[in-house]
Design a protein around this motif. Structure first.
Motif, PDB file in Angstrom:
ATOM      1  N   THR A   1       0.341 -15.410   8.248  1.00 53.42           N
ATOM      2  CA  THR A   1       1.787 -15.535   8.421  1.00 53.42           C
ATOM      3  C   THR A   1       2.417 -15.904   7.076  1.00 53.42           C
ATOM      4  O   THR A   1       1.724 -16.182   6.092  1.00 53.42           O
ATOM      5  CB  THR A   1       2.132 -16.618   9.447  1.00 53.42           C
ATOM      6  N   LEU A   2       3.738 -15.928   7.047  1.00 50.47           N
ATOM      7  CA  LEU A   2       4.454 -16.281   5.824  1.00 50.47           C
ATOM      8  C   LEU A   2       4.017 -17.639   5.279  1.00 50.47           C
ATOM      9  O   LEU A   2       3.923 -17.840   4.066  1.00 50.47           O
ATOM     10  CB  LEU A   2       5.964 -16.304   6.086  1.00 50.47           C
TER      11      LEU A   2
ATOM     12  N   VAL B   1       6.094  -5.197  -1.358  1.00 52.27           N
ATOM     13  CA  VAL B   1       7.050  -5.042  -0.260  1.00 52.27           C
ATOM     14  C   VAL B   1       7.268  -3.557   0.025  1.00 52.27           C
ATOM     15  O   VAL B   1       7.655  -2.803  -0.877  1.00 52.27           O
ATOM     16  CB  VAL B   1       8.404  -5.702  -0.597  1.00 52.27           C
TER      17      VAL B   1
ATOM     18  N   ALA C   1      15.363  -6.898   7.844  1.00 52.93           N
ATOM     19  CA  ALA C   1      14.633  -7.849   7.003  1.00 52.93           C
ATOM     20  C   ALA C   1      15.546  -8.440   5.937  1.00 52.93           C
ATOM     21  O   ALA C   1      15.435  -9.617   5.585  1.00 52.93           O
ATOM     22  CB  ALA C   1      13.438  -7.157   6.357  1.00 52.93           C
TER      23      ALA C   1
ATOM     24  N   LEU D   1       3.688  -7.642   2.323  1.00 55.45           N
ATOM     25  CA  LEU D   1       4.581  -7.996   3.426  1.00 55.45           C
ATOM     26  C   LEU D   1       4.659  -6.877   4.455  1.00 55.45           C
ATOM     27  O   LEU D   1       4.694  -5.694   4.110  1.00 55.45           O
ATOM     28  CB  LEU D   1       5.984  -8.277   2.888  1.00 55.45           C
TER      29      LEU D   1
ATOM     30  N   GLN E   1      14.556 -16.126   6.516  1.00 51.73           N
ATOM     31  CA  GLN E   1      13.178 -16.589   6.328  1.00 51.73           C
ATOM     32  C   GLN E   1      12.399 -15.641   5.427  1.00 51.73           C
ATOM     33  O   GLN E   1      11.652 -16.078   4.543  1.00 51.73           O
ATOM     34  CB  GLN E   1      12.475 -16.731   7.682  1.00 51.73           C
ATOM     35  N   ILE E   2      12.573 -14.334   5.641  1.00 51.72           N
ATOM     36  CA  ILE E   2      11.870 -13.358   4.812  1.00 51.72           C
ATOM     37  C   ILE E   2      12.369 -13.406   3.374  1.00 51.72           C
ATOM     38  O   ILE E   2      11.577 -13.392   2.421  1.00 51.72           O
ATOM     39  CB  ILE E   2      12.028 -11.941   5.396  1.00 51.72           C
TER      40      ILE E   2
ATOM     41  N   TYR F   1       6.908  -5.910   8.144  1.00 47.37           N
ATOM     42  CA  TYR F   1       8.012  -6.304   9.008  1.00 47.37           C
ATOM     43  C   TYR F   1       8.315  -5.156   9.981  1.00 47.37           C
ATOM     44  O   TYR F   1       8.045  -3.985   9.673  1.00 47.37           O
ATOM     45  CB  TYR F   1       9.264  -6.662   8.195  1.00 47.37           C
TER      46      TYR F   1
ATOM     47  N   ASP G   1      17.327 -11.339   7.210  1.00 45.99           N
ATOM     48  CA  ASP G   1      16.447 -12.399   7.702  1.00 45.99           C
ATOM     49  C   ASP G   1      16.259 -13.447   6.612  1.00 45.99           C
ATOM     50  O   ASP G   1      15.561 -13.218   5.620  1.00 45.99           O
ATOM     51  CB  ASP G   1      15.094 -11.787   8.108  1.00 45.99           C
TER      52      ASP G   1
ATOM     53  N   ALA H   1       2.984 -11.307   7.783  1.00 47.60           N
ATOM     54  CA  ALA H   1       4.080 -11.107   8.739  1.00 47.60           C
ATOM     55  C   ALA H   1       4.599 -12.467   9.192  1.00 47.60           C
ATOM     56  O   ALA H   1       3.983 -13.504   8.919  1.00 47.60           O
ATOM     57  CB  ALA H   1       3.613 -10.287   9.931  1.00 47.60           C
ATOM     58  N   LYS H   2       5.717 -12.476   9.886  1.00 52.99           N
ATOM     59  CA  LYS H   2       6.306 -13.732  10.350  1.00 52.99           C
ATOM     60  C   LYS H   2       5.419 -14.402  11.393  1.00 52.99           C
ATOM     61  O   LYS H   2       5.336 -15.628  11.457  1.00 52.99           O
ATOM     62  CB  LYS H   2       7.704 -13.488  10.918  1.00 52.99           C
TER      63      LYS H   2
END
Length: 250
Positions: A71-72, A84, A94, A23, A99-100, A25, A97, A52-53
């Motif tokens: 992407t994710l 991570v 993060a 990951l 989504q993460i 960020y 976040d 990454a997002k």
């Protein structure tokens, strides 16, 4: 090197098929990512995904820019290794976040190995992946591991079942070598270490609070006086203060 581990006649066990997801960020600590990435990318046959997002460059805390490869949503659902990195304000962002955190919880539940370096373990914890596990993190945030139901251990690399966590920043190299030795064999990891000429002889003995001058330790601890309460607040908003007080879960 013995004939059986000659680079020109490598044993079949030295080549794998691992899918590794790392990951990224904004604001992550660059060396948290680069150290383990150097070692994991050296696993012959493995595929390393930089996640990454979005596909936009990810800028680290020291302004180094990293290019994602997926992407994710694009990364394989079943990873052999989920990794991570840590950081400061970037890690806090993060952690807030959704989504993460949802991504980590989803991939972490199925990954064969879940790993982190530095405050990356707090992100794993915020995603519910360290409850009932021993873990480590940067020394200045060690106490925060109890907030996510983990048991803090003071070591460079801590392995508890399929969770492998590393201490602060430079411990990422140790974590990468540890994983290489597990997935291949000690001679493979030793070869990687020699190629990297990883034989640290730092000019100062100040790498831990035990060896650093007290005034230096106090100065660094002061840098975290605002960060740690913010992490606790972020975790409390997700109900972690209540679950942590109940102790580790099986």
């Amino acid at each position: 090197m013995s004939k059986e581990h000659d680079m020109h006649a490598m044993p079949a066990s030295w080549t794998g098929t691992e899918q590794i997801g790392m990951l990224m960020y904004p604001g992550m600590t660059a060396l948290d990512f680069v150290g383990p990435q150097h070692m994991l990318a050296g696993l012959m046959g493995a595929k390393v995904h930089h996640i990454a997002k979005t596909m936009s460059a990810v800028v680290s805390d020291t302004q180094l820019a990293f290019v994602p490869t997926v992407t994710l949503d694009q990364v394989p659902r079943d990873l052999d290794i989920l990794f991570v990195p840590g950081g400061g304000d970037g890690t806090l962002a993060a952690m807030r976040d959704a989504q993460i955190l949802a991504f980590l919880a989803d991939r972490g539940r199925r990954a064969k190995w879940v790993s982190s370096v530095c405050t990356g373990s707090l992100l794993l914890g915020a995603a519910g992946l360290l409850k009932g596990y021993q873990a480590t993190t940067h020394w200045a945030t060690h106490a925060l591991l109890t907030e996510v139901g983990a048991t803090p251990v003071n070591a460079r690399v801590v392995r508890d079942r399929n969770r492998i966590t590393g201490a602060g920043v430079s411990a990422g190299l140790d974590l990468g070598l540890t994983i290489a030795g597990m997935l291949r064999d000690p001679a493979y990891a030793q070869t990687m270490q020699l190629l990297a000429e990883y034989a640290p002889e730092p000019p100062y003995s100040a790498g831990t609070p035990l060896s650093a001058p007290p005034e230096v330790t106090m100065m660094v601890a002061e840098m975290f006086k605002d960060f740690n309460p913010q992490i606790r607040t972020a975790l409390a908003s997700k109900g972690f203060n209540e679950t942590a007080s109940k102790g580790p879960q099986p």
